[in-house]
Design a protein around this motif. Structure first.
Motif, short mmCIF file in Angstrom:
data_model
loop_
_atom_site.label_atom_id
_atom_site.label_comp_id
_atom_site.label_asym_id
_atom_site.label_seq_id
_atom_site.Cartn_x
_atom_site.Cartn_y
_atom_site.Cartn_z
N UNK A 87 -19.26 11.80 -20.01
CA UNK A 87 -20.49 11.44 -19.45
C UNK A 87 -20.88 9.94 -19.49
N UNK A 88 -20.96 9.75 -18.39
CA UNK A 88 -21.93 7.67 -18.73
C UNK A 88 -23.47 7.68 -18.41
N UNK A 89 -24.46 8.41 -19.10
CA UNK A 89 -25.26 8.64 -18.52
C UNK A 89 -26.20 6.90 -18.48
N UNK A 90 -26.59 6.75 -17.26
CA UNK A 90 -27.25 5.54 -16.70
C UNK A 90 -28.11 5.06 -17.34
N UNK A 91 -28.52 3.60 -17.16
CA UNK A 91 -29.74 3.14 -18.04
C UNK A 91 -30.87 3.43 -17.14
N UNK A 92 -30.85 4.29 -16.03
CA UNK A 92 -32.71 4.09 -15.67
C UNK A 92 -33.12 5.77 -16.08
N UNK A 93 -31.81 6.60 -16.85
CA UNK A 93 -32.75 7.46 -17.46
C UNK A 93 -33.46 7.87 -18.36
N UNK A 94 -33.78 8.88 -18.35
CA UNK A 94 -33.91 9.21 -19.71
C UNK A 94 -33.47 11.31 -20.36
N UNK A 95 -32.90 11.45 -21.77
CA UNK A 95 -32.69 12.68 -21.76
C UNK A 95 -32.42 13.20 -22.74
N UNK A 96 -32.23 14.54 -22.68
CA UNK A 96 -32.47 15.07 -23.99
C UNK A 96 -30.91 16.22 -23.84
N UNK A 97 -30.79 16.40 -24.84
CA UNK A 97 -29.78 17.53 -25.41
C UNK A 97 -30.34 19.07 -26.11
N UNK A 98 -29.29 19.96 -25.95
CA UNK A 98 -29.47 21.77 -26.47
C UNK A 98 -28.15 21.78 -26.62
N UNK A 99 -28.05 22.32 -28.21
CA UNK A 99 -26.60 21.95 -28.53
C UNK A 99 -26.39 23.93 -29.15
N UNK A 100 -26.61 24.72 -28.60
CA UNK A 100 -26.35 26.41 -28.68
C UNK A 100 -25.70 26.37 -30.44
N UNK A 101 -24.60 25.88 -30.39
CA UNK A 101 -24.04 26.09 -31.62
C UNK A 101 -23.77 24.15 -32.19
N UNK A 102 -23.52 24.18 -33.56
CA UNK A 102 -23.55 22.89 -33.89
C UNK A 102 -21.89 22.27 -33.26
N UNK A 103 -22.20 21.21 -32.77
CA UNK A 103 -21.44 21.29 -32.03
C UNK A 103 -20.67 19.34 -32.62
N UNK A 104 -19.87 18.77 -31.59
CA UNK A 104 -19.66 16.70 -32.69
C UNK A 104 -19.88 16.65 -31.31
N UNK A 105 -20.27 15.57 -31.53
CA UNK A 105 -20.51 14.60 -29.91
C UNK A 105 -20.64 13.02 -30.54
N UNK A 106 -19.18 11.92 -29.29
CA UNK A 106 -19.67 10.79 -30.12
C UNK A 106 -20.16 10.10 -28.57
N UNK A 107 -20.92 9.00 -29.16
CA UNK A 107 -22.18 8.78 -28.69
C UNK A 107 -21.10 6.88 -28.37
N UNK A 108 -21.45 6.33 -27.44
CA UNK A 108 -20.25 5.11 -27.39
C UNK A 108 -21.54 4.04 -26.43
N UNK A 109 -22.35 3.36 -27.58
CA UNK A 109 -23.28 2.26 -27.05
C UNK A 109 -22.14 0.87 -27.37
N UNK A 110 -22.95 -0.13 -25.70
CA UNK A 110 -23.12 -1.11 -26.23
C UNK A 110 -24.03 -2.48 -26.68
N UNK A 111 -23.92 -2.91 -27.55
CA UNK A 111 -24.99 -3.06 -28.56
C UNK A 111 -25.71 -4.65 -28.11
N UNK A 112 -24.80 -4.81 -27.50
CA UNK A 112 -25.02 -6.91 -26.83
C UNK A 112 -26.49 -6.49 -26.57
N UNK A 113 -27.13 -7.08 -27.43
CA UNK A 113 -28.49 -7.90 -27.36
C UNK A 113 -28.89 -8.31 -25.70
#
Ligand code: PHB
Ligand code: FE
Length: 324
Positions: free
Chosen positions: A280-306
């Motif tokens: 998923x691509x989360x847009x930059x005009x939202x806010x989000x909160x995640x719920x993980x019912x069982x321990x899961x693995x997630x890759x968060x991919x960020x562009x760190x450019x200032x």
């Protein structure tokens, strides 16, 4: 006006109160109380400490860290806005919101002192609820060893010489109870002579299966501005993150349910259920909160450019990174 952080003597429950500009923070056995000139707020102290822990450890992160729908911080990379009701439609319309802009070292020191004073022995704000003791009660001891741990940051890709050793039984990283079925075999690499220090490979699933913390991305590879930040998740992301750039999620295992809201008002926008393999691509005009019912693995991919936040806020970059 220069804002200084101040603190009081311990109250009847043993906890200090903290002052930043016109904000006051105090706690008792169950709750954190946040007061400002036009309002007052209360949060369960375990949720408050889990959010505070991340704000401190992540140096206020990208964009907005909402502790809940009312209180949070907005990072200006040098200064930080501490706000109440600023990104909440009802507070804004009633003109009850309040913001203090604070030098980053000042708010960081105050938040770190509050986290240390309010965290009791046995409570680990980074751990899942089933793997930690209680946050509640009158003050007893501390857990500075747990709260001062930092995100693991690779200097190069993990596994290359000069980087942190891979997690293993031998260096105090047992496999988490929920990842007992994750294979631990490592890939075999046959480098051309002379290239041994430049080619590396490791089993990311095995690496993550040994993470002792939840909702704490570790930067495992850096390629220019591209950061790969995998993490293990269980229970609820302790903050509602309002990003200042788009952010990609790759669900590596199991399932996370995301609540997605408008970043500025909190209006509900989407419910996203991500199963293993989903991207998923989360847009930059939202806010989000995640719920993980069982321990899961997630890759968060960020562009760190200032440069990205300004490109977005001035409309030169779209809020979503891809059009379908
Ligand atoms: C996020 O806000 O995008 C985020 C933060 C921490 C995580 C995962 C996602 O562990
Ligand atoms: Fe986010």
């Amino acid at each position: 006006m220069t804002i200084r952080g101040e603190e009081s003597e311990p109250n009847e429950f043993g906890y200090r109160s903290f002052f930043l500009g016109q904000f006051q923070f105090s706690r008792d056995e169950y709750f954190a109380y946040i007061n400002w000139p036009t309002g007052r707020h209360v949060m369960s102290v375990d949720a408050f400490l889990r959010a505070l822990q991340r704000d401190v450890a992540w140096e206020f992160f990208y964009g907005i860290v909402n502790f809940d729908g009312v209180v949070g911080t907005m990072n200006h990379y040098g200064t930080v806005d501490l706000f109440a009701g600023r990104y909440n439609d009802a507070y804004r319309k009633a003109e009850l919101d309040h913001v203090e802009n604070i030098q980053t070292p000042v708010i960081k020191a105050a938040f770190a002192a509050m986290l240390s004073d309010w965290t009791n022995e046995g409570f680990d704000p980074f751990a899942s609820p089933q793997e930690t003791g209680s946050a509640f009660g009158i003050k007893h001891g501390d857990n500075d060893a747990a709260i001062s741990r930092h995100r693991v940051t690779a200097q190069r890709m993990v596994s290359l010489p000069g980087d942190e050793p891979l997690r293993s039984d031998d260096n105090g990283h047992p496999i988490n109870r929920m990842f007992a079925d994750v294979g631990q075999d490592e890939p075999e690499v046959y480098a051309e002579p002379g290239f041994e220090a430049e080619i590396g490979s490791f089993n990311l699933f095995a690496y993550l299966s040994r993470s002792p913390v939840t909702w704490n991305p570790s930067v495992v590879s850096v390629c220019r501005e591209s950061l790969y930040c995998p993490t293990t998740e269980e229970y609820i992301l302790p903050i509602i993150h309002g990003n200042d750039r788009a952010e990609w999620f790759v669900q590596l295992s199991d399932e996370i349910i995301w609540d997605v809201e408008d970043r500025d008002t909190g209006r509900k926008r989407a419910k996203v259920v991500m199963k293993a393999g989903d991207v998923a691509a989360m847009p930059s005009d939202i806010r989000h909160q995640g719920y993980s019912p069982k321990r899961s693995m997630l890759l968060v991919w960020e562009n760190a450019s200032s440069k990205v936040p300004e490109l977005i806020s001035t409309g030169r970059f779209p809020t979503q990174p891809v059009e379908f």
